[in-house]
Design a protein around this motif. Structure first.
Motif, PDB file in Angstrom:
ATOM      1  N   UNK A  34     -27.484   0.734  -9.977  1.00 32.73           N
ATOM      2  CA  UNK A  34     -26.626   1.718  -9.295  1.00 32.73           C
ATOM      3  C   UNK A  34     -25.815   1.001  -8.228  1.00 32.73           C
ATOM      4  N   UNK A  35     -24.515   1.063  -8.375  1.00 28.76           N
ATOM      5  CA  UNK A  35     -23.613   0.331  -7.475  1.00 28.76           C
ATOM      6  C   UNK A  35     -22.894   1.317  -6.559  1.00 28.76           C
ATOM      7  N   UNK A  36     -23.114   1.171  -5.255  1.00 30.64           N
ATOM      8  CA  UNK A  36     -22.377   1.982  -4.285  1.00 30.64           C
ATOM      9  C   UNK A  36     -21.163   1.184  -3.816  1.00 30.64           C
ATOM     10  N   UNK A  37     -20.045   1.848  -3.613  1.00 27.37           N
ATOM     11  CA  UNK A  37     -18.836   1.104  -3.209  1.00 27.37           C
ATOM     12  C   UNK A  37     -17.915   2.008  -2.410  1.00 27.37           C
ATOM     13  N   UNK A  38     -17.118   1.371  -1.522  1.00 24.64           N
ATOM     14  CA  UNK A  38     -16.097   2.157  -0.815  1.00 24.64           C
ATOM     15  C   UNK A  38     -14.861   2.240  -1.712  1.00 24.64           C
ATOM     16  N   UNK A  39     -14.199   3.401  -1.658  1.00 28.46           N
ATOM     17  CA  UNK A  39     -13.136   3.730  -2.613  1.00 28.46           C
ATOM     18  C   UNK A  39     -12.075   2.661  -2.780  1.00 28.46           C
ATOM     19  N   UNK A  40     -11.651   2.024  -1.675  1.00 31.20           N
ATOM     20  CA  UNK A  40     -10.517   1.092  -1.773  1.00 31.20           C
ATOM     21  C   UNK A  40     -10.848  -0.115  -2.657  1.00 31.20           C
ATOM     22  N   UNK A  41     -12.141  -0.422  -2.861  1.00 26.34           N
ATOM     23  CA  UNK A  41     -12.505  -1.588  -3.677  1.00 26.34           C
ATOM     24  C   UNK A  41     -12.192  -1.369  -5.152  1.00 26.34           C
ATOM     25  N   UNK A  42     -12.036  -0.104  -5.534  1.00 23.42           N
ATOM     26  CA  UNK A  42     -11.715   0.193  -6.940  1.00 23.42           C
ATOM     27  C   UNK A  42     -10.346  -0.346  -7.336  1.00 23.42           C
ATOM     28  N   UNK A  43      -9.466  -0.535  -6.322  1.00 21.67           N
ATOM     29  CA  UNK A  43      -8.111  -0.993  -6.630  1.00 21.67           C
ATOM     30  C   UNK A  43      -8.015  -2.510  -6.566  1.00 21.67           C
ATOM     31  N   UNK A  44      -9.142  -3.175  -6.307  1.00 24.64           N
ATOM     32  CA  UNK A  44      -9.132  -4.630  -6.206  1.00 24.64           C
ATOM     33  C   UNK A  44      -9.959  -5.255  -7.323  1.00 24.64           C
ATOM     34  N   UNK A  60      -5.752  -2.733   2.526  1.00 25.33           N
ATOM     35  CA  UNK A  60      -6.073  -4.097   2.090  1.00 25.33           C
ATOM     36  C   UNK A  60      -5.069  -4.562   1.026  1.00 25.33           C
ATOM     37  N   UNK A  61      -4.832  -5.892   0.991  1.00 24.00           N
ATOM     38  CA  UNK A  61      -3.788  -6.445   0.114  1.00 24.00           C
ATOM     39  C   UNK A  61      -3.940  -6.072  -1.358  1.00 24.00           C
ATOM     40  N   UNK A  62      -5.187  -5.926  -1.817  1.00 27.30           N
ATOM     41  CA  UNK A  62      -5.375  -5.616  -3.240  1.00 27.30           C
ATOM     42  C   UNK A  62      -4.776  -4.273  -3.643  1.00 27.30           C
ATOM     43  N   UNK A  63      -4.504  -3.447  -2.637  1.00 27.07           N
ATOM     44  CA  UNK A  63      -3.943  -2.130  -2.945  1.00 27.07           C
ATOM     45  C   UNK A  63      -2.513  -2.231  -3.468  1.00 27.07           C
ATOM     46  N   UNK A  64      -1.935  -3.462  -3.458  1.00 25.95           N
ATOM     47  CA  UNK A  64      -0.561  -3.567  -3.981  1.00 25.95           C
ATOM     48  C   UNK A  64      -0.530  -3.286  -5.477  1.00 25.95           C
ATOM     49  N   UNK A  65      -1.710  -3.153  -6.082  1.00 29.47           N
ATOM     50  CA  UNK A  65      -1.741  -2.755  -7.500  1.00 29.47           C
ATOM     51  C   UNK A  65      -1.383  -1.276  -7.645  1.00 29.47           C
ATOM     52  N   UNK A  66      -1.432  -0.533  -6.544  1.00 29.37           N
ATOM     53  CA  UNK A  66      -1.049   0.893  -6.602  1.00 29.37           C
ATOM     54  C   UNK A  66       0.451   0.983  -6.339  1.00 29.37           C
ATOM     55  N   UNK A  67       1.199   1.328  -7.363  1.00 28.26           N
ATOM     56  CA  UNK A  67       2.668   1.386  -7.243  1.00 28.26           C
ATOM     57  C   UNK A  67       3.123   2.835  -7.347  1.00 28.26           C
ATOM     58  N   UNK A  68       3.781   3.302  -6.292  1.00 25.96           N
ATOM     59  CA  UNK A  68       4.363   4.655  -6.325  1.00 25.96           C
ATOM     60  C   UNK A  68       5.863   4.514  -6.071  1.00 25.96           C
ATOM     61  N   UNK A  69       6.628   5.472  -6.577  1.00 23.13           N
ATOM     62  CA  UNK A  69       8.077   5.432  -6.388  1.00 23.13           C
ATOM     63  C   UNK A  69       8.405   5.399  -4.894  1.00 23.13           C
ATOM     64  N   UNK A  70       9.264   4.469  -4.471  1.00 25.71           N
ATOM     65  CA  UNK A  70       9.712   4.342  -3.079  1.00 25.71           C
ATOM     66  C   UNK A  70       8.620   3.886  -2.104  1.00 25.71           C
ATOM     67  N   UNK A 109      -5.777 -11.369  12.990  1.00 22.54           N
ATOM     68  CA  UNK A 109      -6.983 -10.514  12.929  1.00 22.54           C
ATOM     69  C   UNK A 109      -6.813  -9.319  12.003  1.00 22.54           C
ATOM     70  N   UNK A 110      -5.647  -9.191  11.395  1.00 16.66           N
ATOM     71  CA  UNK A 110      -5.416  -8.046  10.503  1.00 16.66           C
ATOM     72  C   UNK A 110      -6.059  -8.328   9.148  1.00 16.66           C
ATOM     73  N   UNK A 111      -7.380  -8.291   9.126  1.00 14.89           N
ATOM     74  CA  UNK A 111      -8.144  -8.588   7.914  1.00 14.89           C
ATOM     75  C   UNK A 111      -9.270  -7.567   7.764  1.00 14.89           C
ATOM     76  N   UNK A 112      -9.771  -7.477   6.543  1.00 13.43           N
ATOM     77  CA  UNK A 112     -10.884  -6.554   6.283  1.00 13.43           C
ATOM     78  C   UNK A 112     -11.961  -7.323   5.508  1.00 13.43           C
ATOM     79  N   UNK A 113     -13.163  -7.428   6.072  1.00 11.86           N
ATOM     80  CA  UNK A 113     -14.213  -8.141   5.352  1.00 11.86           C
ATOM     81  C   UNK A 113     -14.733  -7.311   4.178  1.00 11.86           C
ATOM     82  N   UNK A 114     -15.237  -8.003   3.165  1.00 14.57           N
ATOM     83  CA  UNK A 114     -15.928  -7.303   2.056  1.00 14.57           C
ATOM     84  C   UNK A 114     -17.360  -7.824   2.031  1.00 14.57           C
ATOM     85  N   UNK A 115     -18.314  -6.912   2.143  1.00 17.50           N
ATOM     86  CA  UNK A 115     -19.740  -7.288   2.187  1.00 17.50           C
ATOM     87  C   UNK A 115     -20.473  -6.779   0.966  1.00 17.50           C
TER      88      UNK A 115
END
Ligand code: BEZ
Length: 299
Positions: free
Chosen positions: A93-103, A244-254, A264-270
Motif C-alpha cells: 500500500x503506497x501513500x503519496x501526496x497528490x502532486x507526485x502523480x504528475x512526476x 514543483x517542476x515536474x508539474x510542467x507535464x500538466x499543460x492547459x491552454x494559456x 531555496x525555492x525547492x521541495x524535498x521528496x521523502x
C-alpha cells in the motif's frame, strides 16, 4: 503491573480528572482510584499530587507518564502491524501526496509492477502528515511526501530536492519573464493560490516558509483544495501559484510555467516507512526508484 494500569494512569493524566477518566474508560471511579493507588504502592512513590484539582502529576509521575504513553503507542503499533502481516505478503500500500502523480511516481510504480506482476498494489492519496499516522496504524506500508516530519517510529529518507516554478497566465505581465526566470519577490504582491487544504503543516505551509526565509510576506492569498484547482484557476486568469517542476507535464491552454531563481525555492521528496518494517518489497521499491533516477539522469 499490567498494561491496564498504564492505560488507566495515562487516561487520568490526560483527562486531569478521575471522574472524566472513569467515564472514558467505562469503569466506576472507586476501582479506578484503587488501581492508581496499587500502582503507586508497587512503585513505592506518588505519581499524582494528592488532592490537586485538576489532577496534576508529581515529577516522578510525569516521567512515568512519558514512558507509559510511548509503551502504549508501541503496543498499538505492534497489534496493527501483526494483524497486517498476512496481507503484506502480497500487497503493497503506497501513500503519496497528490502532486507526485504528475512526476516520477507513475513511472516508478509501473516499473515496479513489471518486476512483481503478482503483487497487489494499492495507491492511496494522503498528505505527508496523514502518512505518519497511516504508517503507524498499518494502513499504508510506504509513504511518499514533501515535508520533513519526524516521528520516533518512522524512518524517513530524502530522495531528492525538486525545484519549484511559478504557473502564470500567458497574458499576465510576468509571462515576459518565461525565459529568464523570476524571484519570489516578483510575485509577493500577486494573488497567490496555495494548496492543499489538508491539515497543516502541508505544501502551503512549506511555500509560505520559503517566502519568509527571504523576509517576504505575501498578503493576497487564497487556499484551494488541490494543485489541479490552482492550475485551472491560473489558466482562467485568476492568480498565480507555485508548483514543483515536474508539474510542467500538466499543460492547459494559456498556462505557462516560469522557473524560480531563488536557491531555496525547492521541495524535498521523502520516502517514509515504519522503523520495524518487515515488508520485503520495500527494498525492491527503493531499487526501482534508484533505477528510474538513473534512467532520468537524476542524482
Ligand atoms: C520523484 O519524483 O522523485 C518521486 C516521486 C514519487 C516517489 C518517489 C520519487
Amino acid at each position: 503491573m499490567e498494561i491496564r494500569h498504564l492505560r488507566y494512569f495515562v487516561t487520568v493524566v490526560e483527562e486531569q480528572s478521575f471522574t472524566k477518566a472513569a467515564e472514558k474508560l467505562f469503569i466506576a471511579q472507586p476501582p479506578l482510584s484503587r488501581q492508581i493507588q496499587n500502582l503507586e504502592e508497587e512503585l513505592g512513590l506518588q505519581l499524582l499530587q494528592r488532592g490537586s484539582r485538576p489532577v496534576k502529576t508529581t515529577e516522578a509521575g510525569q516521567f512515568f507518564y512519558q514512558y507509559a504513553k510511548k509503551m502504549l503507542a508501541n503496543l498499538e503499533q505492534m497489534v496493527a502491524m501483526t494483524k497486517r502481516m498476512t496481507v503484506t505478503q502480497d500487497t503493497l500500500r503506497i501513500g503519496f501526496v497528490g502532486s507526485l502523480l504528475f512526476g516520477m511516481l507513475p513511472r516508478i510504480v509501473y516499473q515496479f509492477r513489471q518486476l512483481h506482476p503478482t503483487i497487489h498494489i494499492e495507491m492511496i492519496e494522503i498528505g505527508t502528515l496523514g502518512q505518519i499516522e497511516a504508517l503507524k496504524q498499518g494502513k499504508i506500508d510506504v509513504g511518499f511526501g514533501r515535508l520533513k516530519i519526524s516521528d520516533s517510529s518512522i524512518k524517513r529518507v530524502l530522495l531528492r530536492q525538486e525545484k519549484l516554478m511559478v504557473a502564470v497566465h500567458a497574458h499576465h505581465p510576468l509571462a515576459a519573464m518565461k525565459d529568464t526566470g523570476l524571484y519570489l519577490s516578483d510575485i509577493v504582491d500577486e494573488l497567490l493560490l496555495l494548496y492543499p487544504t489538508t491539515p497543516k503543516p502541508n505544501f502551503a505551509s512549506h511555500v509560505l516558509s520559503i517566502f519568509s526565509e527571504y523576509g517576504l510576506n505575501p498578503s493576497n492569498i487564497r487556499e484551494v483544495r488541490e494543485v489541479q484547482f490552482a492550475l485551472g484557476m491560473v489558466a482562467s486568469g485568476e492568480g498565480v501559484c507555485i508548483v514543483p517542476c515536474n508539474l510542467d507535464s500538466v499543460q492547459l491552454y494559456n498556462l505557462i510555467y516560469i522557473p524560480l531563481l531563488d536557491p531555496e525555492a525547492i521541495s524535498p521528496i521523502f520516502i517514509a516507512t515504519r522503523n520495524l518494517e518487515e515488508n520485503a518489497y520495500i527494498n525492491s521499491l527503493i531499487e526501482t526508484i534508484q533505477y528510474i533516477y538513473q534512467t532520468a539522469n537524476i542524482t
